[in-house]
Structures are given as structure tokens and as C-alpha cells.
Design an enzyme around this catalytic site. Structure first.
Site, PDB file in Angstrom:
ATOM      1  N   SER A 116       0.813  -1.304  -0.290  1.00  0.00           N
ATOM      2  CA  SER A 116       0.247  -0.212  -0.153  1.00  0.00           C
ATOM      3  C   SER A 116       0.920   1.181   0.051  1.00  0.00           C
ATOM      4  CB  SER A 116      -0.775  -0.353   1.334  1.00  0.00           C
ATOM      5  OG  SER A 116      -2.324   1.388   1.361  1.00  0.00           O
ATOM      6  N   ASP A 170      -9.975  -4.968  -3.942  1.00  0.00           N
ATOM      7  CA  ASP A 170      -8.880  -4.058  -3.102  1.00  0.00           C
ATOM      8  C   ASP A 170     -10.379  -2.925  -2.593  1.00  0.00           C
ATOM      9  OD1 ASP A 170      -8.039  -1.804  -2.050  1.00  0.00           O
ATOM     10  OD2 ASP A 170      -6.024  -3.378  -2.556  1.00  0.00           O
ATOM     11  N   HIS A 201      -7.962  -5.502  -0.144  1.00  0.00           N
ATOM     12  CA  HIS A 201      -7.044  -5.161   0.606  1.00  0.00           C
ATOM     13  C   HIS A 201      -5.815  -5.501   1.890  1.00  0.00           C
ATOM     14  CE1 HIS A 201      -3.881  -1.286   0.396  1.00  0.00           C
ATOM     15  NE2 HIS A 201      -4.526  -0.931   1.599  1.00  0.00           N
TER      16      HIS A 201
END
Length: 224
Positions: A116, A170, A201
């Protein structure tokens, strides 16, 4: 400012180093349990470094202070960010690379992994670094500095090996951002390897197994 970090040392002298960057609001311990799932062979002793991002106010979270590699100003598909804090984090990760060089690990056996927000920093640091690094693993992330990269990509890393993985479900960093990063990297002349997983995610065991195989392949290739 020197980053706090956790380090996992291999049983034998390290032949390579991985600097693994966590996501927004997490800390360096987040991916420590992932290392065994890489299933690296004992013949490849790798040192893992897990730095903690500085605590800073994050605009999209109401200005609440939390571990963050940079401030996110807008949570839309364009992901407008504070580039000064991104640059600062890249400098701090660059200092960790220098530390590993001083410990005797060649640049081409130093890898940046990131999830991320940490993946965005991994991209930004590695592509601009003045020596050829081993590679980047970018998980559920995006290229935060795409507009700058045509001017800032360092020739030493114009052929940087890259593994990019993203979850098809996600809802935090949409997969369209991951695909956009691939297209932008290809326009720069890079050849990232892309893999999608049916997850949100997060990371999953098959994904981490693939990361381990990719890392082992890069290290074996570099030893020739």
C-alpha cells in the site's frame, strides 16, 4: 530523523537484504510473520528490515496523527499526496540502503518490498536511486510520483526487476491504480511482472509464496 525498525537476521551471514515497508496506520511488525511464508531456501540467508513510518497527521483521516510514510490530501482515484513527505521518507529509506551497503551487502542484492503506502515509497525510492538495486516487490499499491518519474528515473534502475501484485477486490487502493502503475512503468521502459489475486486490501499465502519464489530467482540470477 533515523527510523525505528525491527530486524530479522538469518542463521548464516546475510547474502542479501530486504527492506519491507508497511502500509498506512500499521508499523514495522506488520509483515514480520510473512517471512516464513516466503519459503526461502536455507542456502539464501536474507536479512529483513522492517522500519516504522513516522507518526504524522493524515489529512484524509481528519488530520489524525498515525504512522504514515506521507500525507494523503485527497482519497480520490488520483490520490493527491504531499510530495515533500514522500521525498522525506524516500531519503530515510535511502539511508537504510546505505546502512546495508556499509554492512557489506551489494546494491544489486538489496530489495525494497512495500504494501500500500509502503509500496508507493518503495517505487519512489528505488526508481530514483543512483545505484542498481536488486528489485522491488509492490503489493496493493500505486505509483504516487508518476508525473515526476520520466525526469527522475535514474539510469541505474532503468531495468529494475519488479513484481507487482494486487487484489481484484481491493476497495482501499482500487486495482485500477495498480494497473495504471504497470502502464506507467512500461512507458518508462520497465518490464514489471504483474499478478492479480482474488482478495481485498491484504496479502494472501499464495501471493507471499510467489514473492518468495521471485526473490529466490533474483538472488540466484545475481549470483551467477
Amino acid at each position: 530523523m533515523k527510523l525505528e525498525l525491527q530486524t530479522l537476521e538469518p542463521a548464516d551471514d546475510a547474502c542479501a537484504s530486504v527492506i519491507w515497508l508497511h502500509g498506512l496506520g500499521a508499523d514495522g511488525s506488520d509483515f514480520v510473520p510473512a517471512v516464513p511464508l516466503l519459503e526461502l531456501p536455507g542456502s539464501l540467508p536474507v536479512r529483513f528490515l522492517f522500519p516504522n513510518a513516522p507518526v504524522r497527521p493524515v489529512t484524509v483521516n481528519g488530520g489524525w496523527p498515525m504512522p504514515a510514510w506521507y500525507d494523503i490530501l485527497e482519497m480520490n482515484i488520483e490520490r493527491r499526496i504531499d510530495e515533500a513527505s514522500l521525498d522525506e521518507s524516500a531519503q530515510q529509506i535511502g539511508a537504510l540502503i546505505e546502512q546495508e551497503l556499509e554492512r557489506g551487502i551489494p546494491a544489486e542484492r538489496i530489495f525494497l518490498f512495500g504494501f500500500s503506502q509502503g509500496g508507493a515509497v518503495a517505487y519512489h525510492t528505488a526508481l530514483r536511486y543512483p545505484s542498481a538495486l536488486g528489485g522491488v516487490v509492490a503489493l496493493s499499491t500505486y505509483l504516487a510520483s508518476a508525473a515526476r518519474m520520466p525526469q527522475e528515473l535514474h539510469p541505474s534502475n532503468a531495468g529494475l526487476p519488479m513484481l507487482v501484485c494486487h487484489g481484484s477486490a481491493d476497495d482501499v487502493v482500487p486495482i485500477t491504480l495498480g494497473r495504471r502503475a504497470i502502464a506507467e512503468l512500461q512507458r518508462l521502459g520497465l518490464a514489471p511482472q504483474w499478478q492479480e489475486y482474488p482478495i481485498a486490501h491484504e496479502v494472501c499465502v499464495p501471493e507471499l509464496n510467489q514473492v518468495g519464489r521471485w526473490l529466490a530467482a533474483q538472488l540466484q540470477r545475481n549470483s551467477r
